[in-house]
Design an enzyme around this catalytic site. Sequence first.
Site, PDB file in Angstrom:
ATOM      1  N   CYS A   1       0.862  -1.291   0.079  1.00 17.34           N
ATOM      2  CA  CYS A   1       0.143  -0.072  -0.103  1.00 17.34           C
ATOM      3  C   CYS A   1       0.977   1.408   0.101  1.00 17.34           C
ATOM      4  O   CYS A   1       2.013   1.190   0.321  1.00 17.34           O
ATOM      5  CB  CYS A   1      -0.934  -0.089   1.105  1.00 17.34           C
TER       6      CYS A   1
ATOM      7  N   LYS B   1       6.064 -11.336 -18.525  1.00 15.91           N
ATOM      8  CA  LYS B   1       5.980 -10.009 -18.865  1.00 15.91           C
ATOM      9  C   LYS B   1       4.435 -10.183 -19.832  1.00 15.91           C
ATOM     10  O   LYS B   1       3.774  -9.338 -19.465  1.00 15.91           O
ATOM     11  CB  LYS B   1       6.993  -9.408 -19.907  1.00 15.91           C
TER      12      LYS B   1
END
Length: 602
Positions: free
Chosen positions: A2, A480
Site C-alpha cells: 500500500c 511479462k
Amino acid sequence: MCGIVGYAGNGDGETVLDVLMGGLSDLEYRGYDSAGVAIADEPVAVHKRSGELTALEEALPDADVGGGAAGGAGIGHTRWSTHGPPSDANAHPHTDCEEQVAVVHNGIIENYESLRSSLAARGHEFESDTDTEVVPHLIEAELAASADREAAFRRAVGRLEGSYAVAAVYAADETIYAARHESPLVLGIGEDGHYLASDVPAFIEHTDRVIYLDDGEFARVTPTSVTVTDERGTVLDADVDTIEWDAEDAGKSGYDHYMLKEIHEQPEAIRTCLRGRVEELTGSVTVEELDDLDRPRVVHLVACGTSYHAALYGARLLRERGIPAQVFLASEYDVEAIPVTDGTLVVGVTQSGETADTLSALRAANRARAETLALTNVVGSSAARECDHVMYIRAGPEISVAATKTFASQQVALAMLSSVLADESSHAFVGALRALPDQIQTVLDDSLAPEVAAAYVDADAYFFIGRGYAAPVAVEGALKMKEITYEHAEGFAAGELKHGPLALVTENTPVFSILTGDDHLGKTLGNVKEVEAREAPVIAISDAPDRVARHADFVLEVPETHRWFAPILANVQLQLVAYWTATELGRSIDKPRNLAKSVTVE
Ligand code: M6R
C-alpha cells in the site's frame, strides 16, 4: 503493498488535501484498489472510496476540506487489499469510535484478531474487515488512560505484532505520528512543511531531502519540525540524505505509459549501472561497494518474479566462472533444508528491496550467520540496510508494475558481480558490456514488435523458448506477456518443449524462440522445427537472421554481442511485444489487475 503519504505544513499555495492527492497519485503503483485521506480537523475529516484514485477525487467535496490556506496536517493511503475485499469501509484511513484519531497502515498486523476481540469486549465498534482498524481503537483506549497523544500512539504501536508502516493524525492537531517495522517509511524535509511517505516519488516534487526511518523508529512530523525517536521516545540523530533524481525522472516524460518509458530508459540505466565500475583499457571490473567481499565458496541467490529470472541468469554466469551457485524462489528458501555453511554468500536480488518474501529469506540467512548481499535498486531500502553488503543496480525509479529496465540492470549488475567474485574479467567481456546501451538503442529504434503484436493479438496462448542463458529470458518474456495482457503465456527451456508443452502447440499459439549465440543456435533451431511441424507461427529473436529466417514468420533482430549478453538484447524485443500486445488489447498497462509494484506481504 500500500502507499502512505502524509503532510504537515502551509502548502505553499496548495491545500493539505491537494498535497496528499498529488502524493497518492504518485504512489498509485503501490496499490490501487481503494484510496482515502484524513485531515486533522475537528472531528477528523475522512474521505475514502474503493476503486482507483479517480473514484476518491470524485467523492471529495468541492470546497477546500480542512487545512485550507491556513495549512494543517493530513494523511492519505492507496490500498492493495490483504484483509477484506476492496470496499469503501475497508479503505484507509480508519478511525476510532469518536473520530478523534485516523490511521493509515501498510503491512500486516498478525495479532489483530485477539486485539480486536479484546477491544470489542470493551465496547469498541468496528466498521471494516481490516487488521488496521484495531490501531485507532488501541490509540483511543490508550488515550483514556493518559492524554499524552504521542505516548498513546507509541504504546498502541507497541502492542502490534507483524509488519507495519503506520501513521496517525488527531483531531485539531497539526502533528503526524508515525512508526515503522518491516515496511518502508521515509520523511521529507520541505520548505513549506514536512512530508512522510512509503516511497520518495510521493513528495519528490516538493523536496529532495529525506530521512529513512529504520525498524523500531517513530517520527513526529509538524509543519515546522521532524523528530525521530526510538520506541521509548528518546530523540535520535537522524541522517538527512539527498535524492539524486527529480520529479521529471519520476514522470512519464511524454510516453503513454511508464512501462514504455522505462523500456526506453534501458540504455541510460545500463550506462549508469556500469559507470565507474568497468575499465575498457584494462578490461577490469571494480565495484567499490564490494571491496570487502571475499570469493565465496558457494552462492545462494534468493528472489521473486522477474528478479528470480535475473537470478537464474546470474547463477549461470557464476557457475561458468567456477563459483557454485544455486537459485531459490525466496518464498521457498529454507536454510534448515539447505544449510548455510562457512563461505556461503546469500544474494537477495530485489528491485524494490522491500519484497517481503525476499526480506524473509535474507533475514533467515542473517540468522544462520551467512554473509548477505542485497542487489537492489532502492537506496535505503530494507534489503539494503539489513544485508552485510549492498550493490546498487542504479536503474532509477521504476514505476510501472511490470519490471523492465530493472531486469536489464540486474543482469548487468550480476555479470559484474560474477566478475568481481571470481576475480576474472577480460577486454571482450568489458567491451561487450560497454556496447550494450547502444545495442539496446538499436533494438528500440528498429523493432518490429508492434507488427508482431498486431499479427498475433488473437492468439490462444503465447509460448517462449530459449536455451542456456536465454532460458530465464524465455520465462521472463512469458511473465511479462501474461502480467500485462492477461493472456496465457508460458516460457520453457527450449529442450523441455518436447517433454510435454508441445501438446499445447497449435496453429494459433505463436512460439517466440530465442535463437542467439552460435553454441546453442543449432539445437534450439531443432526445437523450432518441432514447432513448425505443428504449424505454429514462429517468431525468432535472433542475431543471425540469415540462418533462422526460413524457419520463422517474423524475425526480431538483435545486434551481435558476447554470447552471455545476447539474451539481454532479446529480452528488450520481448518486452516490446508484450507492451504492444497489451496496447492492442487495451489493457491497464502500468497497473495490471490484481498486482502491485512492491509486494510487502508473504
Ligand atoms: O522488487 P522485487 O524485485 O523484489 O520484486 C519481485 C517481483 O515482485 C517482481 O519482479 C514482479 O514479478 C514484477 N512485477 C514482474 O514484472
